[in-house]
Every structure is written in C-alpha cells, then in structure tokens.
Design an enzyme around this catalytic site. Structure first.
Site, PDB file in Angstrom:
ATOM      1  N   SER A 127       0.809  -1.221   0.000  1.00 40.41           N
ATOM      2  CA  SER A 127       0.000   0.000   0.000  1.00 40.41           C
ATOM      3  C   SER A 127       0.842   1.270   0.000  1.00 40.41           C
ATOM      4  O   SER A 127       1.912   1.329   0.608  1.00 40.41           O
ATOM      5  CB  SER A 127      -0.883  -0.014   1.256  1.00 40.41           C
ATOM      6  N   GLU A 129       0.193   3.619   1.784  1.00 43.76           N
ATOM      7  CA  GLU A 129       0.288   4.039   3.190  1.00 43.76           C
ATOM      8  C   GLU A 129       1.689   3.777   3.738  1.00 43.76           C
ATOM      9  O   GLU A 129       2.073   4.348   4.759  1.00 43.76           O
ATOM     10  CB  GLU A 129      -0.745   3.291   4.041  1.00 43.76           C
ATOM     11  N   TYR A 151      -1.436   0.365  10.692  1.00 42.64           N
ATOM     12  CA  TYR A 151      -1.716  -0.294   9.394  1.00 42.64           C
ATOM     13  C   TYR A 151      -0.505  -0.171   8.472  1.00 42.64           C
ATOM     14  O   TYR A 151      -0.066  -1.165   7.872  1.00 42.64           O
ATOM     15  CB  TYR A 151      -2.946   0.354   8.743  1.00 42.64           C
TER      16      TYR A 151
HETATM   17  P1  NAP Z   1     -11.364  -4.461   2.073  1.00 42.44           P
HETATM   18  O1  NAP Z   1     -12.550  -4.147   1.218  1.00 42.44           O
HETATM   19  O2  NAP Z   1     -11.277  -3.883   3.446  1.00 42.44           O
HETATM   20  O3  NAP Z   1     -11.243  -6.054   2.162  1.00 42.44           O
HETATM   21  C1  NAP Z   1     -10.403  -6.657   3.090  1.00 42.44           C
HETATM   22  C2  NAP Z   1     -10.638  -8.142   3.044  1.00 42.44           C
HETATM   23  O4  NAP Z   1      -9.788  -8.779   4.030  1.00 42.44           O
HETATM   24  C3  NAP Z   1     -12.070  -8.561   3.384  1.00 42.44           C
HETATM   25  O5  NAP Z   1     -12.453  -9.591   2.499  1.00 42.44           O
HETATM   26  C4  NAP Z   1     -11.950  -9.092   4.797  1.00 42.44           C
HETATM   27  O6  NAP Z   1     -12.902 -10.068   5.136  1.00 42.44           O
HETATM   28  C5  NAP Z   1     -10.575  -9.748   4.723  1.00 42.44           C
HETATM   29  N1  NAP Z   1     -10.022 -10.063   6.036  1.00 42.44           N
HETATM   30  C6  NAP Z   1     -10.012  -9.279   7.147  1.00 42.44           C
HETATM   31  N2  NAP Z   1      -9.462  -9.946   8.176  1.00 42.44           N
HETATM   32  C7  NAP Z   1      -9.117 -11.183   7.719  1.00 42.44           C
HETATM   33  C8  NAP Z   1      -8.543 -12.317   8.313  1.00 42.44           C
HETATM   34  N3  NAP Z   1      -8.179 -12.340   9.600  1.00 42.44           N
HETATM   35  N4  NAP Z   1      -8.330 -13.403   7.552  1.00 42.44           N
HETATM   36  C9  NAP Z   1      -8.705 -13.417   6.242  1.00 42.44           C
HETATM   37  N5  NAP Z   1      -9.263 -12.371   5.619  1.00 42.44           N
HETATM   38  C10 NAP Z   1      -9.478 -11.254   6.346  1.00 42.44           C
HETATM   39  O7  NAP Z   1     -10.023  -4.031   1.316  1.00 42.44           O
HETATM   40  P2  NAP Z   1      -9.773  -3.722  -0.247  1.00 42.44           P
HETATM   41  O8  NAP Z   1      -9.978  -2.269  -0.467  1.00 42.44           O
HETATM   42  O9  NAP Z   1     -10.466  -4.709  -1.064  1.00 42.44           O
HETATM   43  O10 NAP Z   1      -8.194  -3.953  -0.325  1.00 42.44           O
HETATM   44  C11 NAP Z   1      -7.648  -5.237  -0.614  1.00 42.44           C
HETATM   45  C12 NAP Z   1      -6.225  -5.293  -0.099  1.00 42.44           C
HETATM   46  O11 NAP Z   1      -5.454  -4.253  -0.681  1.00 42.44           O
HETATM   47  C13 NAP Z   1      -6.068  -5.103   1.405  1.00 42.44           C
HETATM   48  O12 NAP Z   1      -4.976  -5.875   1.816  1.00 42.44           O
HETATM   49  C14 NAP Z   1      -5.738  -3.622   1.551  1.00 42.44           C
HETATM   50  O13 NAP Z   1      -5.028  -3.408   2.751  1.00 42.44           O
HETATM   51  C15 NAP Z   1      -4.901  -3.427   0.332  1.00 42.44           C
HETATM   52  N6  NAP Z   1      -4.862  -2.075  -0.237  1.00 42.44           N
HETATM   53  C16 NAP Z   1      -6.049  -1.446  -0.507  1.00 42.44           C
HETATM   54  C17 NAP Z   1      -6.001  -0.202  -1.105  1.00 42.44           C
HETATM   55  C18 NAP Z   1      -7.264   0.544  -1.461  1.00 42.44           C
HETATM   56  O14 NAP Z   1      -7.189   1.751  -1.714  1.00 42.44           O
HETATM   57  N7  NAP Z   1      -8.404  -0.139  -1.552  1.00 42.44           N
HETATM   58  C19 NAP Z   1      -4.760   0.387  -1.442  1.00 42.44           C
HETATM   59  C20 NAP Z   1      -3.602  -0.333  -1.160  1.00 42.44           C
HETATM   60  C21 NAP Z   1      -3.659  -1.565  -0.578  1.00 42.44           C
HETATM   61  P3  NAP Z   1     -14.272  -9.721   5.931  1.00 42.44           P
HETATM   62  O15 NAP Z   1     -15.237  -9.291   4.880  1.00 42.44           O
HETATM   63  O16 NAP Z   1     -14.628 -10.998   6.566  1.00 42.44           O
HETATM   64  O17 NAP Z   1     -13.942  -8.617   6.892  1.00 42.44           O
HETATM   65  O1  F7E Z   2      -8.899   8.307   4.159  1.00 43.23           O
HETATM   66  C1  F7E Z   2      -9.273  11.807   5.312  1.00 43.23           C
HETATM   67  C2  F7E Z   2      -8.364  10.882   6.111  1.00 43.23           C
HETATM   68  O2  F7E Z   2      -9.972   6.262   5.104  1.00 43.23           O
HETATM   69  C3  F7E Z   2      -8.405   9.171   3.167  1.00 43.23           C
HETATM   70  C4  F7E Z   2      -7.229   2.258   2.591  1.00 43.23           C
HETATM   71  O3  F7E Z   2      -7.776   1.548   1.499  1.00 43.23           O
HETATM   72  O4  F7E Z   2      -6.043   3.725   1.120  1.00 43.23           O
HETATM   73  C5  F7E Z   2      -6.984   3.696   2.172  1.00 43.23           C
HETATM   74  O5  F7E Z   2      -6.487   4.406   3.307  1.00 43.23           O
HETATM   75  C6  F7E Z   2      -8.138  10.541   3.738  1.00 43.23           C
HETATM   76  C7  F7E Z   2      -7.335  10.542   5.036  1.00 43.23           C
HETATM   77  O6  F7E Z   2      -8.319   6.087   3.175  1.00 43.23           O
HETATM   78  C8  F7E Z   2     -12.569  11.567   6.806  1.00 43.23           C
HETATM   79  O7  F7E Z   2      -7.825  11.562   7.235  1.00 43.23           O
HETATM   80  C9  F7E Z   2     -11.200  13.139   6.229  1.00 43.23           C
HETATM   81  O8  F7E Z   2      -6.367  11.545   4.960  1.00 43.23           O
HETATM   82  O9  F7E Z   2     -10.541   6.985   2.746  1.00 43.23           O
HETATM   83  P1  F7E Z   2      -9.532   6.867   3.827  1.00 43.23           P
HETATM   84  P2  F7E Z   2      -6.770   5.947   3.574  1.00 43.23           P
HETATM   85  O10 F7E Z   2      -6.539   6.203   4.995  1.00 43.23           O
HETATM   86  O11 F7E Z   2      -6.002   6.785   2.599  1.00 43.23           O
HETATM   87  C10 F7E Z   2      -4.760   3.152   1.424  1.00 43.23           C
HETATM   88  C11 F7E Z   2      -3.901   3.235   0.175  1.00 43.23           C
HETATM   89  C12 F7E Z   2      -4.861   1.793   1.999  1.00 43.23           C
HETATM   90  O12 F7E Z   2      -3.985   0.952   1.802  1.00 43.23           O
HETATM   91  C13 F7E Z   2      -5.928   1.584   3.025  1.00 43.23           C
HETATM   92  O13 F7E Z   2      -6.191   0.195   3.192  1.00 43.23           O
HETATM   93  O14 F7E Z   2      -9.381  11.143   4.057  1.00 43.23           O
HETATM   94  N1  F7E Z   2     -10.606  11.956   5.905  1.00 43.23           N
HETATM   95  N2  F7E Z   2     -12.380  12.922   6.794  1.00 43.23           N
HETATM   96  C14 F7E Z   2     -11.435  10.974   6.240  1.00 43.23           C
HETATM   97  N3  F7E Z   2     -11.313   9.632   6.098  1.00 43.23           N
HETATM   98  C15 F7E Z   2     -12.351   8.864   6.544  1.00 43.23           C
HETATM   99  N4  F7E Z   2     -12.265   7.520   6.394  1.00 43.23           N
HETATM  100  N5  F7E Z   2     -13.473   9.409   7.112  1.00 43.23           N
HETATM  101  C16 F7E Z   2     -13.639  10.755   7.270  1.00 43.23           C
HETATM  102  O15 F7E Z   2     -14.639  11.230   7.786  1.00 43.23           O
END
Ligand code: NAP
Ligand code: F7E
Length: 328
Positions: A127, A129, A151
């Site tokens: 990520s 992050e 995270y």
């Molecule tokens: P998501 O919607 O939060 O999905 C996370 C998945 O992980 C869900 O299916 C969840 O299952 C499963 N999970 C949670 N705890 C687990 C456990 N103990 N054992 C097995 N599975 C478990 O995330 P996403 O947005 O699809 O992202 C997919 C991956 O990419 C994640 O690893 C995330 O950290 C990473 N990532 C996401 C982004 C983004 O912007 N979306 C960017 C960079 C990296 P449940 O439904 O049962 O909770």
């Molecule tokens: O926050 C600001 C918050 O929770 C984005 C995950 O998929 O992408 C995701 O992480 C920004 C932050 O995503 C609210 O402070 C303001 O600056 O949508 P977010 P994230 O933290 O960037 C990365 C790449 C991953 O890997 C992660 O799994 O938005 N923000 N106000 C807020 N964010 C939330 N959630 N809620 C608010 O009310």
C-alpha cells in the site's frame, strides 16, 4: 484451466479480481473468514462461480488446507484489516492480520510447494500508506518508506517479508504498491464512499449534512476495477517484482467534495459539511501522489478511469441505491 486462490474475497478488490479472473477462464477459489460471514451472500450474488473456502490469515493450517484444496497457480493475498483509522484502536490485531498474516500466507505457500516454491505465483497487496510521511514527491518503488499508522507499519512488514521470500526461496512473489483505489463497492467507512453516500442522501432530502475530519489531505485516487488488472499483469511476468500502481494525480478531500456535490447540482458544499476532531488521525498522511512509470512501461498498464469519472460513478451508484432503499 488456470486456478487462483484469493484471500479477502469479500472485499472491494476481491470482488473485482474474482470477476476479472473468471472472465479469463480461471477457476477461482475465495478464502472467507468466520463461521457465518455476513458478506457471503454478496459474494454468491456477484460472483456465484467463485468456490468459497473458509480460513483466516492468522491460522496457518487453514491456509495450507485452502492451498491443498484449491491447488492454485496463483495466490492473491488481499485479506487485511484495511481501515487506517481503525488500526490505531486495534494495533495488535492489525499487526497480526495485516502484517503477520502475510508471513502466514507466504509460509503456507512455501510449505505447500516444498519441492519448488516458484510453481505458485504470489501477489501481495502492499500500500501507498507505507510512504506515510513522504520522503519524495511523487512516490515510486525506490522511495524510502515512513509509515504513519499501525496499518502502514504492518504493510511494511508484509512488503519486506514478500521480498525476503522471493530472495530467500526463489518464490515468484510480487508486491503491488497500490495507491488509493475506490468504486461503488468501497466500504462506507472510507472517505470517498462516505462522501458519495452522503451526497446522494442529502440530494434526496434524507440527510442534511455529513461530518468529516481533515479536508486538506491529498490522495492519488484511482478505480479499483483498473487496479486489479495490474495485479493480474504482475503475476504474468517471467520475473516477480514490485510495482507502484497509481494515476499520478493528486486531489484533496475538498476537491472530492466539490465534484461529488456538483454531480447532484449543488455548487456550494460548505453548508452541508461539518468537521469533527473524532475523524482526525493521531498522525496523518498529508500527501500521496504516485509515479507508476515502471508499471506503465513493463506491464503495459494504465488507468482508464480518472478522478472526475470515478466520483461521478460513485455518486450515481449511491443515488440509485439510496432511491431504491427509500422506495423512490
Ligand atoms: P477491504 O474491502 O477492506 O477487504 C479486506 C478483506 O480482508 C475482506 O475480504 C476481509 O474479510 C478480509 N479479512 C479481514 N481480516 C481477515 C482475516 N483475519 N483473515 C482473512 N481475511 C481477512 O479491502 P480492499 O480495499 O479490497 O483492499 C484489498 C487489499 O489491498 C487489502 O490488503 C488492503 O489493505 C490493500 N490495499 C487497498 C487499497 C485501497 O485503496 N483499496 C490500497 C492499497 C492496498 P471480511 O469481509 O470478513 O472482513
Ligand atoms: O482516508 C481523510 C483521512 O480512510 C483518506 C485504505 O484503502 O487507502 C486507504 O487508506 C483521507 C485521510 O483512506 C474523513 O484523514 C477526512 O487523509 O478513505 P480513507 P486511507 O486512509 O487513505 C490506502 C492506500 C490503503 O492501503 C488503506 O487500506 O481522508 N478523511 N475525513 C477521512 N477519512 C475517513 N475515512 N473518514 C472521514 O470522515
């Protein structure tokens, strides 16, 4: 027929990746946790051809069992606790699932393929992050990592463990450093979906405001459907490697609000947006903007959906959903 095992199949990316792999003729297995996972029905409705296996990233033997049943050519490790804000409140659990869970997944593949670990290709969901307090602008594969949340720290562990298994055991293990990617399937706790849902409800007169945290943070937001294509392309390469996946554009939460409210004909969003310190984070990631030159050059990948199209897609989808829920 190629076979794939996806952890995190109930998540946003798990669903899009399942659709992509099924469309390519894969036999797809999805790992689901819990004895009665509430998202099972969603997976069965969207991708009924996915074969569901139970297992948990914290349980090594459940992962080995899933490998023995699915006998995959490719493993996509998407499972994680992925909500950054939640990771401060549950830091040990996040470390176990998002960090150590990657080691379990790698170790399961190593044990399962003891004679030749390279015969299963492995994708790790790293990520942006991990860049946290960014040490270069834009961020590429060579940028120093400086995570700012439990995270982010857990993802750094998983990222380096993936590289270590590649270097130690010759595993075909690739890591995609994906910047934020969103869609109508995004969880409502993330800011883009929170805003698109709120805008839909406000425009229908169901709610009158939305409460957010830091409006100045900037993110490089892409479309999840485009990003899962990059995951697949990584595993089709002869050599495993690490790739940044991003649009190479950055936008603030304020710009997100502007576009989302404009989609329903509201030009001044300020009267509808409140701020509350409870949505502020102990340490913020202020600015993310990727440099995905390597992926574009080596994988031939590029995003098709850009920020305005993404916001429009999400607001329109939430409008349709909210109208249906309200019986309108
Ligand atoms: P998501 O919607 O939060 O999905 C996370 C998945 O992980 C869900 O299916 C969840 O299952 C499963 N999970 C949670 N705890 C687990 C456990 N103990 N054992 C097995 N599975 C478990 O995330 P996403 O947005 O699809 O992202 C997919 C991956 O990419 C994640 O690893 C995330 O950290 C990473 N990532 C996401 C982004 C983004 O912007 N979306 C960017 C960079 C990296 P449940 O439904 O049962 O909770
Ligand atoms: O926050 C600001 C918050 O929770 C984005 C995950 O998929 O992408 C995701 O992480 C920004 C932050 O995503 C609210 O402070 C303001 O600056 O949508 P977010 P994230 O933290 O960037 C990365 C790449 C991953 O890997 C992660 O799994 O938005 N923000 N106000 C807020 N964010 C939330 N959630 N809620 C608010 O009310």
């Amino acid at each position: 027929m190629a076979r794939a095992l996806i952890t995190g199949v109930t998540g946003q990316d798990g669903l899009y990746l399942s659709e992509l792999l099924l469309s390519k003729g894969y036999e797809v297995y999805g790992l689901m946790r819990g004895q009665n996972n509430p998202k099972r029905a969603l997976v069965e409705a969207i991708v009924p051809d996915v074969k569901i296996l139970t297992g948990d990233l914290t349980d090594l033997s459940s992962l080995i069992r899933a490998l023995e049943i699915s006998r995959p050519d490719e493993v996509y490790n998407l499972g994680a606790i992925s909500f950054v804000a939640y990771s401060w409140e549950n830091a040990a659990l996040t470390s176990d699932v998002t960090g150590r869970g990657v080691l379990n997944a790698l170790e399961a593949v190593r044990l399962y393929t003891h004679d030749d670990p390279s015969k299963v290709r492995f994708y790790q969901a790293s990520s942006s992050e991990m860049f946290g307090k960014v040490q270069a602008v834009p961020q590429s594969e060579n940028t120093l990592l400086w995570p700012r949340s439990p995270y982010g720290v857990a993802k750094v562990f998983g990222h380096y463990m993936t590289i270590n298994y590649r270097e130690s055991y010759g595993m075909h293990a690739s890591s995609g450093i994906l910047f934020n990617h969103e869609s109508p399937r995004r969880g409502p706790e993330f800011v883009t979906r929170k805003v698109s849902q709120a805008v839909a409800r406000i425009s229908l007169g169901i709610d009158d405001s939305v409460t957010l945290g830091n409006l100045d943070a900037r993110r490089d937001w892409g479309f999840a459907g485009d990003y899962v294509e990059a995951m697949w392309r990584m595993l089709q390469q002869d050599e495993a490697d690490d790739y940044v996946i991003s649009t190479n554009e950055t936008h603030s939460i304020r710009e997100l609000l502007e576009l989302a409210f404009a989609e329903v004909g509201i030009d001044d969003w300020a009267p509808y947006v409140k701020q509350d310190p409870r949505y502020m984070r102990p340490a913020e990631v202020d600015l993310l903007i990727g440099d995905s030159t390597k992926a574009r050059t080596k994988l031939g990948w590029e995003p098709k959906v850009h920020f305005p199209g993404l916001v429009s897609m999400m607001v329109q989808s939430d409008l349709a959903e909210q109208k249906k829920l309200a019986g309108l």
